[in-house]
Enzyme design. Structure first.
Site, PDB file in Angstrom:
ATOM      1  N   GLY A  46      92.889  44.728  71.634  1.00 43.02           N
ATOM      2  CA  GLY A  46      91.665  44.525  72.405  1.00 43.02           C
ATOM      3  C   GLY A  46      91.925  43.708  73.652  1.00 43.02           C
ATOM      4  N   SER A  47      90.938  42.865  74.012  1.00 50.22           N
ATOM      5  CA  SER A  47      90.946  42.212  75.333  1.00 50.22           C
ATOM      6  C   SER A  47      92.043  41.179  75.530  1.00 50.22           C
ATOM      7  CB  SER A  47      89.587  41.568  75.604  1.00 50.22           C
ATOM      8  OG  SER A  47      88.599  42.573  75.761  1.00 50.22           O
ATOM      9  N   THR A  48      92.676  40.680  74.464  1.00 47.40           N
ATOM     10  CA  THR A  48      93.817  39.779  74.680  1.00 47.40           C
ATOM     11  C   THR A  48      94.929  40.520  75.418  1.00 47.40           C
ATOM     12  OG1 THR A  48      94.651  40.304  72.466  1.00 47.40           O
ATOM     13  CG2 THR A  48      93.374  38.277  72.691  1.00 47.40           C
TER      14      THR A  48
END
Length: 573
Positions: A304-306
């Site tokens: 995801g956004s990491t």
């Protein structure tokens, strides 16, 4: 005349045959008695000797401060020798009562005609001494060791455990088995042709060589505290699991690795409450394997956004984006025939690249990913170690699951850019981000520091590979600044601690299949930003209720850093 000649030839032939046989037997006798005498002497001694093994004490596993995480307890192994037993009834009665074993079971082993028969192992030393006091003929009580874990469930999926033969089964116990195991000793006794020990014959004893100790980078105090935080979060969010790793990004030393729920190392073959509820008898071993599984290295997930950290790094390295570039976010982006939305459905409007990172805006990163291109994205994936295993010193590490480069279209590139449609392990993600913030050095995550003898003298100092040049120093400094802004002003503000410079990135990853309503909330954080000494990842699997990484995972990292940073001597500024 002819018959006489015939008999004479026959006699000569028989004589020659007998002479050859005599010569052959003589040669064989000389070969056996002269050239092979030592071999047959040893064989004869083997027949006349009975061997009992003495287990070696296994080396301890010690944390970085010398606290034992795995040690030994003295126990005994009780065996019987059928031919030497003088009073079978007494032997059966004493062993059955003392060892609390069914009398019929003991009888079968006592009456079995064999050189030596094991009655029971891992017998407490006090019980073994009691059996010795009876002085029963044909009963041997030999010293032995069993593995014990003083902190029970602490780091169970990292430390691992041993089997009945004292060999490692999972975790560090199996990876460093050759260092920890040592060499067995032996007791040799003379026996007669009936297998009975010869009285007053000298007994030969070869002492065991104990294993070496393993000193690891794990800090008991940090591991214990992080475990408590993980257990608390599991209860609060009714989560399936919580995984946390803390590591030194400069050299790869792992301070803590938690995989809640853990299991009891002193009773590893008993299913925990969660798995016991799923046990129907025929699948017990499968459930045990799942219970022992270390999700930080054995399982893959969509980051995801990491992962926007990696996309931003690639863009800065390729110089396809500047900090002041502006983007538009209407709440979605149309890519070919797909409408891919932002987490803020109303959109962020016009924003700079810096604001896009702070807001964790998907449309911004889809645009940035398109600028970088699939080939260049994969170039930096390779530099940051995402196509390879990390070589962490734990068994069963999984590899990443990636698209083939030739199969990446516009939609795949868009989703890859914000961390979807591929899978990596948490340890791979942490290693890649470490290279981004430490100046571009790809380290090897590890626990093992050195092997030492019983007196603490170093026997072996472990070395680990590093690769420099993953990213430039300039990009590393820029990324640290951007990630500090995420914590100070953006989606990661719940990880902020006054007086510390902390960088990080949040993520909320939807689990497959899409639409299942199951998520992994995560946060990657590091401190201090100027010279990172610790990096950590928090993952909360299938939380109930609020599931956003910035809301529930970032505060966990704040709680951890608030205690661990002062403990490591990192002072507030």
């Amino acid at each position: 005349m002819k018959p006489r000649f015939y008999h004479r030839s026959k006699a000569r032939f028989l004589f020659a045959l007998m002479l050859m046989g005599f010569i052959g037997l003589t040669a064989r006798l000389i070969w056996v008695m002269v050239f092979k005498s030592q071999y047959y002497l040893e064989r004869a001694e083997d027949v006349e000797e009975r061997e009992r093994k003495i287990k070696a004490a296994r080396g301890q596993i010690l944390d970085c401060n010398g606290i034992p995480l795995a040690e030994n307890e003295s126990v005994c192994t009780v065996t019987v020798i059928h031919n030497q037993i003088e009073d079978p009834k007494q032997v059966i009665r004493v062993l059955s009562e003392t060892l609390q074993i069914d009398a019929d079971t003991v009888r079968k082993r006592v009456e079995k005609v064999s050189s030596i028969e094991k009655i029971k192992s891992n017998v407490p030393k006090e019980t073994g001494d009691l059996i010795r006091s009876y002085k029963l003929k044909g009963v041997n009580v030999d010293e032995d060791y069993t593995r014990t874990y003083p902190y029970g469930t602490l780091a169970s999926k990292v430390i691992g455990f041993t089997g009945g033969d004292n060999q490692g089964i999972i975790g560090l116990e199996v990876i460093y088995d050759s260092i920890l195991s040592g060499s067995e000793g032996r007791i040799l006794t003379k026996t007669d042709v009936s297998g009975i020990e010869v009285e007053n014959a000298a007994e030969t004893r070869i002492d065991p060589v104990p294993g070496n100790d393993l000193i690891i980078s794990m800090d008991y105090n940090i591991q214990s505290f992080v475990s408590q935080v993980a257990d608390k979060m599991m209860v609060q969010k009714q989560a399936k699991g919580v995984s946390i790793i803390l590591m030194n990004p400069q050299n790869g030393e792992i301070y803590a690795m938690v995989n809640a729920p853990e299991f009891d190392l002193n009773n590893p073959f008993s299913l925990t409450e969660t798995y016991a509820a799923l046990d129907h008898g025929e699948n017990t071993q499968d459930l045990l394997n799942q219970m022992w599984r270390n999700g930080c290295i054995n399982d893959t997930y969509e980051p995801g956004s990491t992962f926007k950290i990696i996309t931003a790094t690639a863009a800065l390295e390729e110089k396809v984006v500047s900090l002041n570039d502006t983007f538009s976010c209407p709440g979605f982006r149309i890519v070919e025939d797909r409408r891919i939305r932002c987490h803020k459905t109303a959109g962020h409007g016009t924003e700079t690249f810096v604001q896009g990172i702070m807001n964790s805006c998907n449309p911004v990163f889809m645009d940035v990913g398109a600028r970088v291109g699939a080939a260049n994205m994969y170039k930096y994936f390779g530099k940051l170690g995402l196509f390879e295993k990390t070589a962490v010193d734990l068994p069963g590490e999984s590899a990443s699951i990636m698209h083939k480069l030739e199969n990446i279209g516009a939609v795949e590139l868009a989703t890859i850019s914000f961390g979807q449609s591929f899978q990596i392990t948490p340890i791979q993600m942490l290693r890649a981000v470490s290279a981004v913030i430490n100046g571009g050095t790809l380290v090897t995550p590890h626990f093992g520091i050195r092997a030492a003898d019983g007196d603490g003298n170093t026997v072996e100092q472990f070395q680990y590979d590093t690769k420099t040049g993953a990213v430039t120093k300039e990009t590393s400094e820029t990324m640290k600044m951007l990630l500090e802004k995420v914590v100070a002003e953006g989606t990661g503000k719940n990880a902020y601690i006054e007086g510390y410079t902390i960088g990080g990135k949040t993520a909320t990853s939807q689990k497959l299949p899409r639409g299942s309503g199951k998520y992994i909330a995560s946060f990657i954080g590091f401190a201090p930003v100027e010279n990172p000494q610790i990096i950590g990842i928090v993952m909360i699997d299938e939380p109930v209720g609020t599931y956003y990484g910035g809301t529930i995972a970032a505060p966990v990292m704040r709680e951890i850093f608030d205690t661990v940073l002062p403990y490591l001597g990192i002072e507030k500024s």
